[in-house]
Design a protein around this motif. Sequence first.
Motif, PDB file in Angstrom:
ATOM      1  N   UNK A   1       0.837  -1.196   0.000  1.00 34.63           N
ATOM      2  CA  UNK A   1       0.000   0.000   0.000  1.00 34.63           C
ATOM      3  C   UNK A   1       0.878   1.255   0.000  1.00 34.63           C
ATOM      4  N   UNK A   2       0.239   2.420  -0.072  1.00 32.37           N
ATOM      5  CA  UNK A   2       0.961   3.683  -0.160  1.00 32.37           C
ATOM      6  C   UNK A   2       0.851   4.267  -1.553  1.00 32.37           C
ATOM      7  N   UNK A   3       1.289   5.491  -1.704  1.00 32.24           N
ATOM      8  CA  UNK A   3       1.153   6.194  -2.980  1.00 32.24           C
ATOM      9  C   UNK A   3       1.858   5.473  -4.129  1.00 32.24           C
ATOM     10  N   UNK A   4       2.961   4.802  -3.837  1.00 34.29           N
ATOM     11  CA  UNK A   4       3.697   4.085  -4.888  1.00 34.29           C
ATOM     12  C   UNK A   4       2.892   2.936  -5.479  1.00 34.29           C
ATOM     13  N   UNK A   5       1.844   2.503  -4.759  1.00 35.31           N
ATOM     14  CA  UNK A   5       1.017   1.382  -5.208  1.00 35.31           C
ATOM     15  C   UNK A   5      -0.380   1.836  -5.605  1.00 35.31           C
ATOM     16  N   UNK A   6      -0.532   3.130  -5.868  1.00 34.33           N
ATOM     17  CA  UNK A   6      -1.798   3.635  -6.381  1.00 34.33           C
ATOM     18  C   UNK A   6      -2.795   4.097  -5.345  1.00 34.33           C
ATOM     19  N   UNK A   7      -2.364   4.202  -4.082  1.00 29.82           N
ATOM     20  CA  UNK A   7      -3.270   4.648  -3.029  1.00 29.82           C
ATOM     21  C   UNK A   7      -3.031   6.132  -2.749  1.00 29.82           C
ATOM     22  N   UNK A   8      -3.864   6.981  -3.319  1.00 30.89           N
ATOM     23  CA  UNK A   8      -3.696   8.417  -3.117  1.00 30.89           C
ATOM     24  C   UNK A   8      -3.975   8.784  -1.663  1.00 30.89           C
ATOM     25  N   UNK A   9      -3.384   9.880  -1.236  1.00 30.43           N
ATOM     26  CA  UNK A   9      -3.603  10.353   0.126  1.00 30.43           C
ATOM     27  C   UNK A   9      -5.045  10.838   0.257  1.00 30.43           C
ATOM     28  N   UNK A  10      -5.725  10.385   1.297  1.00 31.44           N
ATOM     29  CA  UNK A  10      -7.110  10.795   1.551  1.00 31.44           C
ATOM     30  C   UNK A  10      -7.273  11.083   3.035  1.00 31.44           C
ATOM     31  N   UNK A  11      -8.370  11.705   3.380  1.00 30.40           N
ATOM     32  CA  UNK A  11      -8.650  12.012   4.774  1.00 30.40           C
ATOM     33  C   UNK A  11      -9.700  11.064   5.328  1.00 30.40           C
ATOM     34  N   UNK A  12      -9.804  11.019   6.648  1.00 28.05           N
ATOM     35  CA  UNK A  12     -10.834  10.207   7.298  1.00 28.05           C
ATOM     36  C   UNK A  12     -12.208  10.628   6.781  1.00 28.05           C
ATOM     37  N   UNK A  13     -13.045   9.650   6.488  1.00 27.70           N
ATOM     38  CA  UNK A  13     -14.372   9.925   5.961  1.00 27.70           C
ATOM     39  C   UNK A  13     -14.437  10.002   4.452  1.00 27.70           C
ATOM     40  N   UNK A  14     -13.300   9.826   3.788  1.00 31.55           N
ATOM     41  CA  UNK A  14     -13.280   9.893   2.321  1.00 31.55           C
ATOM     42  C   UNK A  14     -14.152   8.781   1.737  1.00 31.55           C
ATOM     43  N   UNK A  15     -14.990   9.143   0.782  1.00 32.81           N
ATOM     44  CA  UNK A  15     -15.872   8.174   0.119  1.00 32.81           C
ATOM     45  C   UNK A  15     -15.458   8.026  -1.337  1.00 32.81           C
ATOM     46  N   UNK A  16     -15.108   6.822  -1.731  1.00 30.06           N
ATOM     47  CA  UNK A  16     -14.687   6.521  -3.100  1.00 30.06           C
ATOM     48  C   UNK A  16     -15.800   5.725  -3.775  1.00 30.06           C
ATOM     49  N   UNK A  17     -16.486   6.330  -4.712  1.00 33.61           N
ATOM     50  CA  UNK A  17     -17.609   5.675  -5.390  1.00 33.61           C
ATOM     51  C   UNK A  17     -17.156   4.777  -6.540  1.00 33.61           C
ATOM     52  N   UNK A  18     -15.876   4.793  -6.852  1.00 34.62           N
ATOM     53  CA  UNK A  18     -15.371   3.947  -7.937  1.00 34.62           C
ATOM     54  C   UNK A  18     -15.196   2.516  -7.459  1.00 34.62           C
ATOM     55  N   UNK A  19     -14.892   1.619  -8.396  1.00 38.43           N
ATOM     56  CA  UNK A  19     -14.679   0.212  -8.045  1.00 38.43           C
ATOM     57  C   UNK A  19     -13.402  -0.005  -7.249  1.00 38.43           C
ATOM     58  N   UNK A  20     -12.530   1.015  -7.211  1.00 42.85           N
ATOM     59  CA  UNK A  20     -11.309   0.867  -6.422  1.00 42.85           C
ATOM     60  C   UNK A  20     -11.610   0.847  -4.928  1.00 42.85           C
ATOM     61  N   UNK A  21     -12.682   1.541  -4.517  1.00 37.57           N
ATOM     62  CA  UNK A  21     -13.202   1.463  -3.148  1.00 37.57           C
ATOM     63  C   UNK A  21     -12.173   1.884  -2.097  1.00 37.57           C
ATOM     64  N   UNK A  22     -11.528   3.020  -2.361  1.00 36.79           N
ATOM     65  CA  UNK A  22     -10.556   3.567  -1.399  1.00 36.79           C
ATOM     66  C   UNK A  22     -11.312   4.431  -0.370  1.00 36.79           C
ATOM     67  N   UNK A  23     -12.370   3.838   0.186  1.00 36.46           N
ATOM     68  CA  UNK A  23     -13.233   4.544   1.140  1.00 36.46           C
ATOM     69  C   UNK A  23     -12.748   4.326   2.560  1.00 36.46           C
TER      70      UNK A  23
END
Length: 362
Positions: A197-219
């Motif tokens: 995990x981490x930005x090098x693996x495609x996980x952008x920085x987000x804050x608590x409560x972030x909702x990702x509606x895409x199939x990536x589901x980085x919620x």
Amino acid sequence: MSKTNEFCAIDFFCGGGGMTHGLRQAGIHVVGGIDFDLACKTTYEDNNPGTTFIHSDITKLPNDYFEKNLNILRNDDNLILVGCSPCQYYSIINTSREKARKSKDLLREFKRFVDYYNPGFVLVENVPGLASRHDSVLPEFLDFLEKKQYRYEWKIVNMSYYGVPQSRKRFSLIASRLGEVYLPAPDQEQAKLVDFIGEAHGFQRVEAGHSDKSDFMHSVSKLNDINLRRLMKTPHDGGSRLAWKDDEELQLPCYIGKDHSFTDVYGRLRWNTPSSTITTGFYKISCGRFAHPEENRGLSIREGATLQTFPHNYIFKGGCLVNNARIIGNAVPPEYGRRLGLLLQELKKNYHGTIQNQSQSR
């Protein structure tokens, strides 16, 4: 023998498909998966096309169900029965004993199908407590395997040495009536958080409560104000709640004077070690060491799934963050299932070679 002479498997207690997906990655045809939790059905079938989800209570499923409905043959050398039953009763995690008691005898129910179908191979995965509790049904199951002339090996494995970046200790058993068996060999080094995990693996920085509606589901789950302030005061890369134990506003009353108890709660993960065991509550920082190593939040749904070794295109369809976390936390890591599947392929070749050599020597 199966008509195709190829492996086929039935995955009991399949959940969202961790073991099924791993076996499929190893080239094994998983015919069907059985689970009592209907919320897993869409996740299971959409990510494992061609494999049937059977919604059923195993205690009410007749022995010949697979024979009649999925054309499974009895006494098939290429049949694999997989039993990764719910493990609340044997778990060290606090839970309702009455609720958990229902899971105590599920291995006994699985045994009923092993007895009826007499498969070539049997796989079992569970918590370590299955092997250590005085009231475990494991001795009965092992005695049954011996009477059926199965050879078996079981160990408590730490999955961080099997490509899974978490300190996840599990009971693992493989059995076969065709010849000697052994479990996969461990890696020399543990899998680490930083490699997944981490930005090098495609996980952008987000804050608590972030909702990702895409199939990536980085919620990510929300944090109330005081928990956010606690996390902001927790050192990066492995910090713990001890950093704010003397802050009267932030300290939790239940931990006053208990600096050496439950030290992982509210703690941050460390980049260069495996993560904590991913449980159904991995999205909550109050459930263990599940805070991001440097961002002020807990783990996202996709991060938890990645630490369980689900591929990024595996889409969870539980309907909400809590349900998806439960599906992920209850799963067998697909990477471990893949390694078991490759081992079965290796064993099969070994058995075939032994049979050929015996025939040639006659």
